[in-house]
Structures are given as C-alpha cells and as structure tokens.
Enzyme design. Structure first.
Site, PDB file in Angstrom:
ATOM      1  N   SER A 109       0.831  -1.198   0.000  1.00 52.74           N
ATOM      2  CA  SER A 109       0.000   0.000   0.000  1.00 52.74           C
ATOM      3  C   SER A 109       0.877   1.264   0.000  1.00 52.74           C
ATOM      4  O   SER A 109       1.618   1.482  -0.956  1.00 52.74           O
ATOM      5  CB  SER A 109      -0.973  -0.072   1.183  1.00 52.74           C
ATOM      6  OG  SER A 109      -1.935   0.916   1.119  1.00 52.74           O
ATOM      7  N   ASP A 159     -10.143  -4.044  -5.459  1.00 51.03           N
ATOM      8  CA  ASP A 159      -9.577  -3.072  -4.508  1.00 51.03           C
ATOM      9  C   ASP A 159     -10.302  -1.734  -4.681  1.00 51.03           C
ATOM     10  O   ASP A 159     -10.263  -1.150  -5.763  1.00 51.03           O
ATOM     11  CB  ASP A 159      -8.067  -2.926  -4.822  1.00 51.03           C
ATOM     12  CG  ASP A 159      -7.341  -2.089  -3.790  1.00 51.03           C
ATOM     13  OD1 ASP A 159      -7.994  -1.258  -3.116  1.00 51.03           O
ATOM     14  OD2 ASP A 159      -6.119  -2.236  -3.675  1.00 51.03           O
ATOM     15  N   HIS A 190      -8.153  -4.609  -0.994  1.00 47.41           N
ATOM     16  CA  HIS A 190      -6.888  -3.928  -0.671  1.00 47.41           C
ATOM     17  C   HIS A 190      -6.027  -4.770   0.267  1.00 47.41           C
ATOM     18  O   HIS A 190      -4.816  -4.639   0.274  1.00 47.41           O
ATOM     19  CB  HIS A 190      -7.177  -2.545  -0.066  1.00 47.41           C
ATOM     20  CG  HIS A 190      -5.985  -1.619  -0.129  1.00 47.41           C
ATOM     21  ND1 HIS A 190      -5.473  -1.149  -1.318  1.00 47.41           N
ATOM     22  CD2 HIS A 190      -5.191  -1.106   0.850  1.00 47.41           C
ATOM     23  CE1 HIS A 190      -4.422  -0.385  -1.068  1.00 47.41           C
ATOM     24  NE2 HIS A 190      -4.234  -0.339   0.241  1.00 47.41           N
TER      25      HIS A 190
HETATM   26  C1  MLT Z   1      -1.296   5.972  -0.088  1.00 43.55           C
HETATM   27  O1  MLT Z   1      -1.628   6.962   0.523  1.00 43.55           O
HETATM   28  O2  MLT Z   1      -0.121   5.662  -0.310  1.00 43.55           O
HETATM   29  C2  MLT Z   1      -2.392   5.120  -0.608  1.00 43.55           C
HETATM   30  O3  MLT Z   1      -3.606   5.816  -0.549  1.00 43.55           O
HETATM   31  C3  MLT Z   1      -2.494   3.840   0.103  1.00 43.55           C
HETATM   32  C4  MLT Z   1      -2.751   4.042   1.568  1.00 43.55           C
HETATM   33  O4  MLT Z   1      -1.804   4.237   2.301  1.00 43.55           O
HETATM   34  O5  MLT Z   1      -3.904   3.982   1.991  1.00 43.55           O
END
Ligand code: MLT
Length: 216
Positions: A109, A159, A190
């Site tokens: 992520s 996701d 996700h």
């Molecule tokens: C981010 O901010 O890098 C993406 O939205 C993924 C997350 O951290 O939720």
C-alpha cells in the site's frame, strides 16, 4: 556511524544464507518497522531484512510521504521523502555491508507506492521489487533506466483504492522504463490474500534464488 545515525528507525537482520537478497520492507499507513517482518519470513526466510519506519505522521499513523486526500499525494513531499529513503538505503548498505543491487523492495500500500517512486526517481537503489497494492505515485519528467529490473505488481481485482486501470498504468509506466514487470491480479481487495503470498514467494525464489556460495 552507528545504526541510530542512519536516518530512520529501522530493523536490520543479516541474511541466513550467503548471497541472499536484502528485503527492504516498506509498511502501509499506520504500520511500523516490525509489521512486515513475518511476511518476509513467509516470502524468503533466508533473506536479510532492512525495515524502516515511515517518518510522516497522519493523525498519529506512520507513512512514507504526505497525502492531501486518499490517493491524492503531496508530490513535493513524495519526491523529497523518496530521495531521503534512497540515501538511507545507501548508508545502510555501507553500514551493514551489503550491495545495493541485492536490495529488493517489498512494499504494501503506502509502502508499495514509495517503492514505485524509488524505482522511478532513484532507479539505482533497488535490484527489484514486490509491490502489493501499488498505484502510480508520480510520473517522472524523464523515464528512469530500469533495464530488466524484475518487478512483481500484485494488486487486487476488487480493490476500492486501486482500480484495474491504475494497476495497468503502473505496469505500463515501469515497462516503458525497461523493467521486467509481472502483473498479478488477485481475487482480493486492498488487504493481502494468501494467494498474494504464494505467488510472491514463487516469484522471489524463481527470480532471486542463486546457488549458495560455499566458503573455501
Ligand atoms: C497511499 O496513501 O499511499 C495510498 O492511498 C495507500 C494508503 O496508504 O492507503
């Protein structure tokens, strides 16, 4: 220099087999340097691990760069933090005694997004990457040179944060830079699924395992 001066709170553990890769573990929002250690054990237990904690706090949750909203990044901060992370990896390589070409990012992520940004802005930092649930972090002015750099992009078909188009866009961008990208779309959202782990483990051992060197 001692470990506390390298620039990030981090965990380092040496490899259990000579020549094994160094997994640069990059956690998601709200994680820390300990989060992905069990994942690395499931993926490549012989590997060394270098696991920094993101230095941005969003309502108390560590991240690797600032965002303005969900999926909307502060690009100036992202660029600066990407360069800082690259310098940390360089210092850690000198301090702990490994080669940068042995470093394979494993990011989830937010951690996968800064791993993608490292590939795009600091291409000599990584020998490859496993990006779980990554999106296009930024589009650089000039494409980096990533000739044959192996990248596994493992994203979820359902996701809510990363669309299939976004996964395709990131794979295409990295391929245009020369990377050897495997795009794996999982029956998942996700969060990671067991299939992410099985596929990443197989990919890592196919791409990075090498005969163990025998000391003479
Ligand atoms: C981010 O901010 O890098 C993406 O939205 C993924 C997350 O951290 O939720």
């Amino acid at each position: 220099m001692n470990a506390a001066d390298l620039g990030f709170n981090h965990v380092f553990r040496p490899a259990r087999a000579a020549g094994a890769p160094v997994l640069l573990l990059l956690h998601g929002t709200g994680g820390n340097e300990h989060d992905l250690v069990p994942l690395s054990e499931a993926l490549l237990p012989d590997a060394a691990i270098l696991s920094p904690r993101g230095q941005v706090l969003e309502r108390g949750m560590p991240r690797f760069f600032r965002r303005l909203a969900e999926g909307v990044f502060d690009l100036e901060d992202l660029e600066q933090r990407t360069h800082e992370l690259a310098r940390f990896v360089e210092r850690a390589a000198a301090h702990y005694g490994f080669e940068q070409r042995q470093v394979v990012a494993v990011g989830f992520s937010n951690g996968a997004n800064i791993a993608a940004s490292l590939l795009l802005l600091e291409p000599s930092t990584l020998g490859g990457g496993v990006l779980f649930r990554a999106m296009v972090p930024l589009v650089p002015d000039a494409l980096p040179a990533l000739p044959g750099t192996p990248v596994l992009l493992s994203n979820g078909r359902s996701d809510p944060l990363v669309s299939l188009e976004e996964s395709d866009r990131l794979a295409a961008l990295l391929r245009r830079a020369g990377a050897d990208v495997t795009l794996a779309l999982q029956a998942a959202g996700h969060e990671l699924s067991s299939q992410d782990i099985v596929q990443a483990r197989e990919w890592l051992s196919a791409v990075f395992s090498q005969p163990h060197q025998v000391e003479r």
